[in-house]
Scaffold this motif. Structure first.
Motif, PDB file in Angstrom:
ATOM      1  N   HIS A  64      14.490   1.098  21.514  1.00  0.00           N
ATOM      2  CA  HIS A  64      15.619   0.281  21.065  1.00  0.00           C
ATOM      3  C   HIS A  64      15.178  -0.739  20.011  1.00  0.00           C
ATOM      4  N   GLY A  65      14.047  -0.479  19.392  1.00  0.00           N
ATOM      5  CA  GLY A  65      13.604  -1.325  18.293  1.00  0.00           C
ATOM      6  C   GLY A  65      12.909  -2.601  18.702  1.00  0.00           C
ATOM      7  N   GLU A  99      11.911  -3.400  36.281  1.00  0.00           N
ATOM      8  CA  GLU A  99      13.087  -2.544  36.080  1.00  0.00           C
ATOM      9  C   GLU A  99      14.390  -3.284  36.354  1.00  0.00           C
ATOM     10  N   LYS A 100      14.499  -3.905  37.534  1.00  0.00           N
ATOM     11  CA  LYS A 100      15.782  -4.449  37.982  1.00  0.00           C
ATOM     12  C   LYS A 100      16.091  -5.836  37.423  1.00  0.00           C
ATOM     13  N   HIS A 101      15.058  -6.535  36.955  1.00  0.00           N
ATOM     14  CA  HIS A 101      15.291  -7.858  36.371  1.00  0.00           C
ATOM     15  C   HIS A 101      14.991  -7.876  34.867  1.00  0.00           C
ATOM     16  N   PHE A 102      13.776  -7.503  34.475  1.00  0.00           N
ATOM     17  CA  PHE A 102      13.390  -7.627  33.068  1.00  0.00           C
ATOM     18  C   PHE A 102      14.117  -6.607  32.185  1.00  0.00           C
ATOM     19  N   TYR A 103      13.978  -5.324  32.518  1.00  0.00           N
ATOM     20  CA  TYR A 103      14.636  -4.291  31.711  1.00  0.00           C
ATOM     21  C   TYR A 103      16.155  -4.463  31.751  1.00  0.00           C
ATOM     22  N   ASP A 104      16.685  -4.713  32.919  1.00  0.00           N
ATOM     23  CA  ASP A 104      18.129  -4.906  33.065  1.00  0.00           C
ATOM     24  C   ASP A 104      18.612  -6.051  32.182  1.00  0.00           C
ATOM     25  N   SER A 105      17.867  -7.148  32.147  1.00  0.00           N
ATOM     26  CA  SER A 105      18.251  -8.291  31.318  1.00  0.00           C
ATOM     27  C   SER A 105      18.216  -7.943  29.836  1.00  0.00           C
ATOM     28  N   SER A 144      18.494  -5.200  28.447  1.00  0.00           N
ATOM     29  CA  SER A 144      19.448  -4.145  28.067  1.00  0.00           C
ATOM     30  C   SER A 144      20.668  -4.701  27.337  1.00  0.00           C
ATOM     31  N   LEU A 145      20.965  -5.976  27.502  1.00  0.00           N
ATOM     32  CA  LEU A 145      22.089  -6.560  26.766  1.00  0.00           C
ATOM     33  C   LEU A 145      21.880  -6.401  25.262  1.00  0.00           C
ATOM     34  N   SER A 146      20.625  -6.459  24.831  1.00  0.00           N
ATOM     35  CA  SER A 146      20.334  -6.357  23.398  1.00  0.00           C
ATOM     36  C   SER A 146      20.524  -4.944  22.871  1.00  0.00           C
ATOM     37  N   PHE A 147      20.696  -3.960  23.761  1.00  0.00           N
ATOM     38  CA  PHE A 147      20.973  -2.597  23.305  1.00  0.00           C
ATOM     39  C   PHE A 147      22.391  -2.493  22.740  1.00  0.00           C
ATOM     40  N   ALA A 149      28.237   1.342  29.449  1.00  0.00           N
ATOM     41  CA  ALA A 149      27.678   1.824  30.714  1.00  0.00           C
ATOM     42  C   ALA A 149      26.271   2.364  30.480  1.00  0.00           C
ATOM     43  N   MET A 150      25.396   2.150  31.450  1.00  0.00           N
ATOM     44  CA  MET A 150      24.037   2.680  31.397  1.00  0.00           C
ATOM     45  C   MET A 150      23.513   2.806  32.818  1.00  0.00           C
ATOM     46  N   LYS A 151      22.349   3.387  32.959  1.00  0.00           N
ATOM     47  CA  LYS A 151      21.677   3.479  34.250  1.00  0.00           C
ATOM     48  C   LYS A 151      20.267   2.928  34.115  1.00  0.00           C
ATOM     49  N   LEU A 152      19.779   2.307  35.162  1.00  0.00           N
ATOM     50  CA  LEU A 152      18.389   1.870  35.152  1.00  0.00           C
ATOM     51  C   LEU A 152      17.492   3.106  35.105  1.00  0.00           C
ATOM     52  N   PRO A 153      16.358   3.025  34.403  1.00  0.00           N
ATOM     53  CA  PRO A 153      15.584   4.234  34.101  1.00  0.00           C
ATOM     54  C   PRO A 153      14.996   4.970  35.291  1.00  0.00           C
ATOM     55  N   HIS A 154      14.583   4.287  36.334  1.00  0.00           N
ATOM     56  CA  HIS A 154      13.963   4.954  37.468  1.00  0.00           C
ATOM     57  C   HIS A 154      14.913   5.045  38.663  1.00  0.00           C
ATOM     58  N   GLU A 155      15.489   3.907  39.018  1.00  0.00           N
ATOM     59  CA  GLU A 155      16.387   3.882  40.175  1.00  0.00           C
ATOM     60  C   GLU A 155      17.697   4.620  39.893  1.00  0.00           C
TER      61      GLU A 155
END
Length: 239
Positions: free
Chosen positions: A14-15, A53-59, A61-64, A201-207
């Protein structure tokens, strides 16, 4: 500790190319979160992979879905342990961030965290959103306002929209499909001078659990009577 390869690889798609310093900041964030969590309830998630995953990546993801490079001032309402604002600030250092939380212990943690991570232009404010939104320097002042898993949309709007400047965005970060919440919030959206832009809409990558981001644009200044006094928006949501 070595960076998590999947984390940096997915962000790079995502750059977002993390530097060594940014990797160290995320690592320190996790360490401090786990340490402070032994003394106060910040999160039910402390295992490293899960936090990433659930905190850092999820947070982040708003920039996507929102171009954070174009955002100067951001406010995070009911930030808890710093999500999503601190991970976003790590990735986009130019952001000027306001964090509002009603629990002083969390503000103490976030103040310490920002210092340890050497993050500049982060203001941590203890107080209710309904009260802070009436402070002149914060009202109608932010390009982007976020809230993650704080309350239903018809309540969140009254918490968050007073902080957003005209033409700015409010991003509600949700788990499951928010369509019912959006229907319930239709009247409050009109009352607070906001319009729905899009739901991503998106999904977390592992969970693979569902995540949704509701983007709302502010069309005009918030009417002076909002927000109502502390506690009322939750007890009597706008309908």
């Amino acid at each position: 500790m070595k960076p998590l390869i999947w984390f940096s690889e997915l962000l790079s798609q995502h750059g977002i190319a993390l530097t060594d310093e940014q990797h160290r900041q995320f690592d320190t964030y996790h360490r401090l979160l786990a340490d402070w969590n032994e003394r106060m309830n910040l999160t039910g998630i402390t295992e490293r992979e899960a936090v990433y995953e659930k905190h850092f990546y999820d947070s982040v993801s708003l920039s996507f879905f929102v171009d954070l490079k174009e955002v100067e001032r951001m406010a995070d309402i009911g930030s808890g342990a710093g999500f999503p604002s601190i991970p976003l600030k790590i990735c986009f250092p130019q952001l000027k961030v306001l964090i509002v939380d009603s629990l002083n212990k969390r503000i103490q943690f976030l103040t310490h965290l920002a210092s340890e991570l050497r993050l500049s232009k982060v203001e941590c404010v203890h107080g209710r959103a309904e009260d802070i939104a009436r402070v002149a320097e914060h009202r109608d002042a932010y390009d982007l306002v976020t809230a993650r898993a704080v309350a239903k949309l018809n309540v969140l709007g009254e918490f968050c929209l007073p902080f957003v400047k005209k033409g700015g965005l409010f991003a509600a970060m949700k788990g499951s499909d928010p369509q019912e919440e959006i229907r319930e919030a239709a009247a409050s959206l009109r009352e607070l001078r906001e319009e729905l832009v899009q739901v991503h809409a998106m999904k977390l990558p592992h969970e693979q659990s569902d995540r949704h981001i509701v983007l709302v644009r502010k069309t005009d200044a918030t009417p002076k009577k909002y927000p109502r006094k502390a506690g009322l928006p939750i007890k009597q949501p706008l309908v």
